[in-house]
Design an enzyme around this catalytic site. Structure first.
Site, PDB file in Angstrom:
ATOM      1  N   ARG A   1       0.787  -1.243   0.000  1.00 59.05           N
ATOM      2  CA  ARG A   1       0.000   0.000   0.000  1.00 59.05           C
ATOM      3  C   ARG A   1       0.818   1.291   0.000  1.00 59.05           C
ATOM      4  O   ARG A   1       0.243   2.376  -0.102  1.00 59.05           O
ATOM      5  CB  ARG A   1      -0.959   0.058   1.199  1.00 59.05           C
ATOM      6  N   ASP A   2       2.139   1.215   0.115  1.00 63.60           N
ATOM      7  CA  ASP A   2       2.921   2.452   0.197  1.00 63.60           C
ATOM      8  C   ASP A   2       4.243   2.297  -0.550  1.00 63.60           C
ATOM      9  O   ASP A   2       5.295   2.701  -0.061  1.00 63.60           O
ATOM     10  CB  ASP A   2       3.172   2.813   1.665  1.00 63.60           C
ATOM     11  N   LEU A   3       4.177   1.719  -1.744  1.00 62.81           N
ATOM     12  CA  LEU A   3       5.379   1.482  -2.534  1.00 62.81           C
ATOM     13  C   LEU A   3       5.774   2.772  -3.249  1.00 62.81           C
ATOM     14  O   LEU A   3       5.050   3.264  -4.110  1.00 62.81           O
ATOM     15  CB  LEU A   3       5.103   0.367  -3.540  1.00 62.81           C
TER      16      LEU A   3
END
Length: 269
Positions: free
Chosen positions: A124-126
């Site tokens: 979710r936070d690449l």
């Protein structure tokens, strides 16, 4: 934190700082992620800190940063991790990356994503900042504070505090519109990273200054514009990773590696 010897700052974000450190109980140097734990919580870490620690404990893959341990103090949490040389954001600070190198990094990230997705975890936070690179060129996916893991009963009420402009720009249309979370969202982020590496700029950024509303509109509605110097093989991958509909998007390492862009690219770890 007296048990740590701190040498230099490695990186920082809106909510944490990473330093190069040693400890008397661990002779080799490592990366120490120092995170303020706000509020009168005593030694109880926030949900995001707990989530990152619990997820990292379960992961063992060449393209995932290794977890060495953690310490919780009254106002601070410290996570000990593998030390990398740099991150992707720093590598393109001066100029865009050659496609030949970018494709090697992208395939490694996809290999790491397939590993966590098989465990049911969605990152979710690449972002460029969250993808580290070791001295010998191996990718290390880091920062699982916002990740979803179906095996953990830890809330996400504090995730908003850890988002910055970089992470919001890598969220897919389905996340912007409906907060729909799936592995397809991670592969959209991978497409944004590939675009950033080979062009040196963001695919949907609203202009010189960040405008969240306009950027979100561009992500949802604007067609993808690719500079003419990008190869046809790379263009194909970008269009398939940045497809607006999640069910039209590349969503696996096998599917990605079968694209012509990755011909003759072998993983060597």
């Amino acid at each position: 934190m007296n048990e740590f010897s701190i040498f230099e700052k490695v990186s920082s974000s809106g909510y944490s700082i990473v330093v190069k450190a040693e400890a008397r109980f661990r002779p080799a140097t490592f990366a120490l992620k120092v995170i303020p734990s706000p509020g009168p919580r005593g030694n109880k870490p926030t949900p995001s800190i707990r989530r990152e620690v619990e997820i990292l404990r379960t992961l063992d893959h060449p393209c995932i940063v290794r977890f060495f341990g953690c310490r919780f103090y009254s106002k601070t949490a410290c996570i000990m991790m593998e030390l990398a040389s740099t991150n992707l954001a720093q590598l393109i600070r001066q100029s865009r990356m050659p496609e030949g190198l970018a494709k090697q990094y992208i395939l490694q990230i996809a290999d790491g994503l397939d590993y966590i997705h098989a465990k049911g975890i969605i990152h979710r936070d690449l972002t460029l900042n969250n993808v580290l690179v070791t001295y010998d060129g191996i990718i290390k996916i880091s920062d699982f504070a916002s990740a979803l893991d179906p095996h953990l009963n830890i809330g996400h009420e504090d995730v908003w505090a850890y988002e910055d402009c970089d992470s919001r720009e890598t969220k897919g249309p389905e996340v912007v519109l409906r907060n729909e979370q799936s592995r397809a969202g991670d592969y959209w982020s991978l497409g944004v990273i590939l675009y950033q590496l080979v062009t040196g700029r963001d695919p949907f950024k609203s202009g010189m200054y960040y405008d969240q509303r306009k950027t979100s509109e561009n992500i949802v509605y604007s067609p993808l514009e690719i500079p003419p110097y990008i190869s046809p093989q790379c263009c194909e991958v970008l269009h398939r990773l940045l497809a607006k509909a999640p069910n039209s998007r590349i969503c696996s390492f096998q599917e990605l590696s079968s694209c012509a862009f990755f011909n003759n690219v072998a993983l060597s770890y």
